[in-house]
Design an enzyme around this catalytic site. Structure first.
Site, PDB file in Angstrom:
ATOM      1  N   GLU A  42      -7.973   4.719   7.226  1.00 27.34           N
ATOM      2  CA  GLU A  42      -8.063   3.590   6.146  1.00 27.34           C
ATOM      3  C   GLU A  42      -6.865   2.426   6.552  1.00 27.34           C
ATOM      4  OE1 GLU A  42     -10.770   3.056   4.291  1.00 27.34           O
ATOM      5  OE2 GLU A  42      -9.587   1.421   4.375  1.00 27.34           O
ATOM      6  N   ALA A  77      10.254 -12.765   4.243  1.00 28.61           N
ATOM      7  CA  ALA A  77      11.516 -11.808   3.864  1.00 28.61           C
ATOM      8  C   ALA A  77      11.567 -11.244   2.647  1.00 28.61           C
ATOM      9  CB  ALA A  77      12.756 -12.566   3.987  1.00 28.61           C
ATOM     10  N   SER A 131      -7.062  10.230   5.402  1.00 29.58           N
ATOM     11  CA  SER A 131      -5.462  10.413   5.245  1.00 29.58           C
ATOM     12  C   SER A 131      -4.802  10.046   6.545  1.00 29.58           C
ATOM     13  CB  SER A 131      -4.951  11.792   4.837  1.00 29.58           C
ATOM     14  OG  SER A 131      -5.740  12.272   3.842  1.00 29.58           O
ATOM     15  N   LYS A 148      -3.776   4.414  13.707  1.00 33.72           N
ATOM     16  CA  LYS A 148      -3.430   4.233  12.393  1.00 33.72           C
ATOM     17  C   LYS A 148      -1.750   4.269  12.320  1.00 33.72           C
ATOM     18  CE  LYS A 148      -3.159   4.317   8.145  1.00 33.72           C
ATOM     19  NZ  LYS A 148      -3.742   3.488   7.019  1.00 33.72           N
ATOM     20  N   ASN A 183      -2.882  13.831   0.026  1.00 35.27           N
ATOM     21  CA  ASN A 183      -1.688  13.034   0.451  1.00 35.27           C
ATOM     22  C   ASN A 183      -0.841  13.711   1.439  1.00 35.27           C
ATOM     23  OD1 ASN A 183      -1.846  14.938  -1.897  1.00 35.27           O
ATOM     24  ND2 ASN A 183       0.313  14.220  -2.611  1.00 35.27           N
ATOM     25  N   CYS A 206       3.158   4.311   2.826  1.00 35.47           N
ATOM     26  CA  CYS A 206       2.762   4.631   4.382  1.00 35.47           C
ATOM     27  C   CYS A 206       3.878   4.084   5.319  1.00 35.47           C
ATOM     28  CB  CYS A 206       1.727   3.715   4.597  1.00 35.47           C
ATOM     29  SG  CYS A 206       0.168   4.443   3.802  1.00 35.47           S
ATOM     30  N   GLY A 219       8.369  -1.249   1.075  1.00 41.95           N
ATOM     31  CA  GLY A 219       8.059   0.125   0.475  1.00 41.95           C
ATOM     32  C   GLY A 219       6.659   0.520   0.398  1.00 41.95           C
TER      33      GLY A 219
HETATM   34  C1  UDX Z   1       0.034  -0.745   4.414  1.00 42.98           C
HETATM   35  C2  UDX Z   1      -0.840  -1.365   5.517  1.00 42.98           C
HETATM   36  O1  UDX Z   1      -0.873  -2.884   5.311  1.00 42.98           O
HETATM   37  C3  UDX Z   1      -2.180  -0.809   5.503  1.00 42.98           C
HETATM   38  O2  UDX Z   1      -2.957  -1.209   6.303  1.00 42.98           O
HETATM   39  C4  UDX Z   1      -2.217   0.639   5.384  1.00 42.98           C
HETATM   40  O3  UDX Z   1      -3.465   1.127   5.149  1.00 42.98           O
HETATM   41  C5  UDX Z   1      -1.260   1.246   4.400  1.00 42.98           C
HETATM   42  O4  UDX Z   1      -0.137   0.659   4.528  1.00 42.98           O
HETATM   43  P1  UDX Z   1       0.435  -1.130   1.789  1.00 42.98           P
HETATM   44  O5  UDX Z   1       1.584  -0.334   1.930  1.00 42.98           O
HETATM   45  O6  UDX Z   1      -0.404  -0.900   0.474  1.00 42.98           O
HETATM   46  O7  UDX Z   1      -0.401  -1.358   3.116  1.00 42.98           O
HETATM   47  O8  UDX Z   1       0.884  -2.666   1.554  1.00 42.98           O
HETATM   48  P2  UDX Z   1       1.410  -3.970   2.553  1.00 42.98           P
HETATM   49  O9  UDX Z   1       0.921  -5.236   2.094  1.00 42.98           O
HETATM   50  O10 UDX Z   1       1.357  -3.328   3.942  1.00 42.98           O
HETATM   51  O11 UDX Z   1       2.987  -3.825   2.246  1.00 42.98           O
HETATM   52  C6  UDX Z   1       3.994  -2.780   2.478  1.00 42.98           C
HETATM   53  C7  UDX Z   1       5.121  -3.329   1.993  1.00 42.98           C
HETATM   54  O12 UDX Z   1       5.885  -4.370   2.857  1.00 42.98           O
HETATM   55  C8  UDX Z   1       5.331  -3.805   0.567  1.00 42.98           C
HETATM   56  O13 UDX Z   1       6.630  -3.326   0.030  1.00 42.98           O
HETATM   57  C9  UDX Z   1       5.529  -5.332   0.728  1.00 42.98           C
HETATM   58  O14 UDX Z   1       6.288  -6.185  -0.222  1.00 42.98           O
HETATM   59  C10 UDX Z   1       6.311  -5.489   1.852  1.00 42.98           C
HETATM   60  N1  UDX Z   1       6.009  -6.684   2.513  1.00 42.98           N
HETATM   61  C11 UDX Z   1       4.894  -6.946   3.157  1.00 42.98           C
HETATM   62  C12 UDX Z   1       6.984  -7.734   3.062  1.00 42.98           C
HETATM   63  O15 UDX Z   1       8.269  -7.303   2.546  1.00 42.98           O
HETATM   64  N2  UDX Z   1       6.852  -8.679   3.601  1.00 42.98           N
HETATM   65  C13 UDX Z   1       5.660  -8.913   4.080  1.00 42.98           C
HETATM   66  O16 UDX Z   1       5.501 -10.042   4.738  1.00 42.98           O
HETATM   67  C14 UDX Z   1       4.672  -7.957   4.079  1.00 42.98           C
HETATM   68  P1  ADP Z   2      -3.124   8.566  -1.109  1.00 46.24           P
HETATM   69  O1  ADP Z   2      -2.264   7.266  -1.473  1.00 46.24           O
HETATM   70  O2  ADP Z   2      -3.155   9.133   0.063  1.00 46.24           O
HETATM   71  O3  ADP Z   2      -4.639   8.426  -1.589  1.00 46.24           O
HETATM   72  P2  ADP Z   2      -2.544  10.020  -3.659  1.00 46.24           P
HETATM   73  O4  ADP Z   2      -1.276  10.821  -3.849  1.00 46.24           O
HETATM   74  O5  ADP Z   2      -2.765   8.938  -4.319  1.00 46.24           O
HETATM   75  O6  ADP Z   2      -2.426   9.621  -2.006  1.00 46.24           O
HETATM   76  O7  ADP Z   2      -3.787  11.005  -3.811  1.00 46.24           O
HETATM   77  C1  ADP Z   2      -4.105  12.310  -3.076  1.00 46.24           C
HETATM   78  C2  ADP Z   2      -4.812  13.175  -4.206  1.00 46.24           C
HETATM   79  O8  ADP Z   2      -5.224  14.246  -3.468  1.00 46.24           O
HETATM   80  C3  ADP Z   2      -3.970  13.531  -5.346  1.00 46.24           C
HETATM   81  O9  ADP Z   2      -4.416  13.124  -6.665  1.00 46.24           O
HETATM   82  C4  ADP Z   2      -3.842  15.126  -5.329  1.00 46.24           C
HETATM   83  O10 ADP Z   2      -3.965  15.668  -6.619  1.00 46.24           O
HETATM   84  C5  ADP Z   2      -5.041  15.369  -4.337  1.00 46.24           C
HETATM   85  N1  ADP Z   2      -5.045  16.712  -3.672  1.00 46.24           N
HETATM   86  C6  ADP Z   2      -4.083  17.180  -2.974  1.00 46.24           C
HETATM   87  N2  ADP Z   2      -4.392  18.343  -2.308  1.00 46.24           N
HETATM   88  C7  ADP Z   2      -5.509  18.611  -2.787  1.00 46.24           C
HETATM   89  C8  ADP Z   2      -6.499  19.663  -2.488  1.00 46.24           C
HETATM   90  N3  ADP Z   2      -6.112  20.820  -1.676  1.00 46.24           N
HETATM   91  N4  ADP Z   2      -7.784  19.650  -3.176  1.00 46.24           N
HETATM   92  C9  ADP Z   2      -8.210  18.563  -3.981  1.00 46.24           C
HETATM   93  N5  ADP Z   2      -7.209  17.524  -4.007  1.00 46.24           N
HETATM   94  C10 ADP Z   2      -6.065  17.649  -3.599  1.00 46.24           C
END
Ligand code: UDX
Ligand code: ADP
Length: 459
Positions: A162, A265, A132, A217, A92, A273, A270
């Site tokens: 990703e 809308a 990441s 990204k 993360n 990312c 949230g």
């Molecule tokens: C996002 C990107 O889409 C993805 O490509 C990247 O790898 C990570 O961030 P994620 O956050 O998992 O993915 O979900 P996403 O579907 O993008 O939704 C993000 C937020 O926007 C959610 O809270 C969703 O409810 C909101 N949203 C999305 C809206 O309110 N309206 C929309 O039309 C689309």
């Molecule tokens: P993402 O949505 O980017 O996958 P998460 O918080 O779900 O983020 O996952 C990140 C993971 O990386 C966590 O499970 C955390 O414990 C792990 N992590 C963080 N730092 C290290 C580290 N130095 N070595 C191994 N694992 C780690």
């Protein structure tokens, strides 16, 4: 370099699903996912597949098929690093909560720790892949650590961001719009491309330089978030002009230059990312003194915060300017449907605001465990843990949460919410019974017919 063993550091929402699909599509490659969090690894190894730490439609089936064959979850980080030819860093990168860049810059502490760990234990050449989301030019820092603290072996750094969205992760991984690989060594790029080419057509595997890949990204997430803030800004205008935001979205989305996706809308976006990546973009722009660029993107966050605030303000105002002592049932806590992830979910901020106004908040979410709701609120540090315990209840069933409620706030667009017996719910709620639909999932005329006072976004 032929890849026979892959190690992925970080068994989270990105690392888990991505590696499960890589393992499924490459039965000849041994994939080991490691994490410092032993509890998380134990959950990934749980024989009860409903207990996996990440909920994603289709994920459990792939884990069932590959786990123990060529997919392994382990806490033996050093061993997995040393035996792999290719190491993905999938830890993360939260927004910094201290020091310089607090509240904006990405905290690269975990990335740095991983890099140092790789440098310490690696005894053979490695391809290190940044999975990441990272600020532009992070690869430089990773390379510098590896080259200066390593055991004199060769490291090739690749950026392979990703793009999966939670809730549709498996679908997105199985048929990605594109796979992006940035790097300096053509040989290393082709090694990684060969892993993906087991299922992704060659022309969808883009090769770029490192920096373009890292910046792409951040830019993709900024553009996506910007679309949501754009339509949300129009939703407020709709509420004052009798236009309907869903109709406007449909009308503009049919223009092929605009496109129909990501125009829903809502109470606000949230997820781990969008906000983080835009703040990061803003921070980077400011660090180069590009203040107009920074201000431009910052507005996307300002609009999103406004949308969340506007939703709770409207609820309070409609309930005769006070929610003190009133039961407000919140349906949904996850940041979107089909995930148990709650990071930056609008629900957290709306609940916090309602609690400041002394509401009794009752939460129901089909996938989010009770403890997560409390830890999300406690993390904000707005009030004591005890006060959160006393004023928030988390229900096992929706009907329990809705019983005797003064108002319902729909925070997540879970499909099941549409199929509830809204007549029964109406009968069991306090009157007048208010519904604030933060996702526009219910039918306004049907809700009015039952007797609800129904409010939605931009209608
Ligand atoms: C996002 C990107 O889409 C993805 O490509 C990247 O790898 C990570 O961030 P994620 O956050 O998992 O993915 O979900 P996403 O579907 O993008 O939704 C993000 C937020 O926007 C959610 O809270 C969703 O409810 C909101 N949203 C999305 C809206 O309110 N309206 C929309 O039309 C689309
Ligand atoms: P993402 O949505 O980017 O996958 P998460 O918080 O779900 O983020 O996952 C990140 C993971 O990386 C966590 O499970 C955390 O414990 C792990 N992590 C963080 N730092 C290290 C580290 N130095 N070595 C191994 N694992 C780690």
């Amino acid at each position: 370099m032929k890849v026979e063993k892959i190690c992925c550091i970080g068994a989270g929402y990105v690392g888990g699903p991505t590696m499960a699909v890589i393992a499924q599509k490459n039965p000849g490659i041994k994939v080991t996912i490691v994490d410092i969090n032993a509890e998380r690894i134990a959950a990934w190894n749980n024989s009860d597949l409903s207990k996996l730490p990440v909920y994603e439609p289709g994920l459990a089936e792939i884990v069932k098929e590959t786990r123990g064959k060529n997919l392994f979850f382990s806490t033996e980080i050093d061993k997995a690093i040393d035996e792999a030819e290719m190491i993905f860093i999938s830890v993360n990168t939260p927004t910094k909560t201290y020091g310089k860049g607090k509240g904006q810059a990405a905290d690269l502490k975990y990335i740095e720790l991983c890099s140092r760990n790789i440098a310490k234990v690696a005894t053979t050449d490695k391809i290190v892949v940044e999975k990441s989301t990272l600020p532009v030019r992070t690869a430089e820092a990773v390379k510098s650590i590896l080259d200066n603290t390593g055991n004199g072996i060769n490291f090739h750094i690749l950026s392979n961001p990703e793009f999966l969205a939670e809730g549709t992760a498996i679908e997105d991984l199985l048929s990605p719009d594109r796979v992006l690989i940035g790097g300096e060594s053509q040989e290393a790029i082709e090694s990684l491309a060969s892993v993906y080419s087991s299922w992704v057509p060659q022309d969808q595997i883009l090769r770029t330089n490192l920096w373009s890949s890292e910046l792409s990204k951040l830019t993709a997430n900024a553009f996506l978030a910007q679309r949501v803030s754009s339509i949300n800004s129009i939703s407020e205008l709709c509420e004052h002009t009798e236009a309907n935001v869903d109709e406007v979205a449909k009308a503009i989305g049919m223009d092929s230059r605009i496109g129909s996706k990501f125009l829903k809308a809502s109470v606000g976006f949230g997820g781990s990312c969008f906000q983080k990546d835009i703040l990061n973009l803003v921070y980077i722009a400011r660090s180069y003194n590009l203040n107009e660029v920074a201000d431009y993107w910052e507005q996307v966050i300002i609009m999103n915060d406004h949308q969340k605030r506007r939703f709770s303000d409207n609820l309070i105002k409609t309930l005769y300017n006070t929610v003190s002592g009133k039961k407000i049932s919140m349906l949904g806590w996850a940041f979107k449907k089909d995930t148990n992830d709650t990071r930056e979910s609008a629900a957290i901020y709306v609940a916090d605001h309602l609690l400041n106004e002394q509401a009794q908040v009752s939460v129901y979410d089909p996938k989010v465990p009770k403890q997560k709701v409390y830890s999300d609120l406690n993390y904000l540090n707005t009030r004591s843990e005890e006060e959160n315990e006393n004023n928030v209840t988390v229900s096992e069933t929706p009907y329990e949460s809705l019983k005797n409620a003064h108002a319902v706030a729909i925070m997540t667009e879970w499909d099941e919410f549409k199929d509830y017996d809204w007549k029964k719910i109406y009968n069991e709620m306090k009157k007048p019974a208010f519904v604030f639909d933060g996702r526009n999932i219910l039918d306004k005329s049907k809700m009015n017919e039952i007797g609800f006072e129904y409010y939605s976004i931009g209608q």
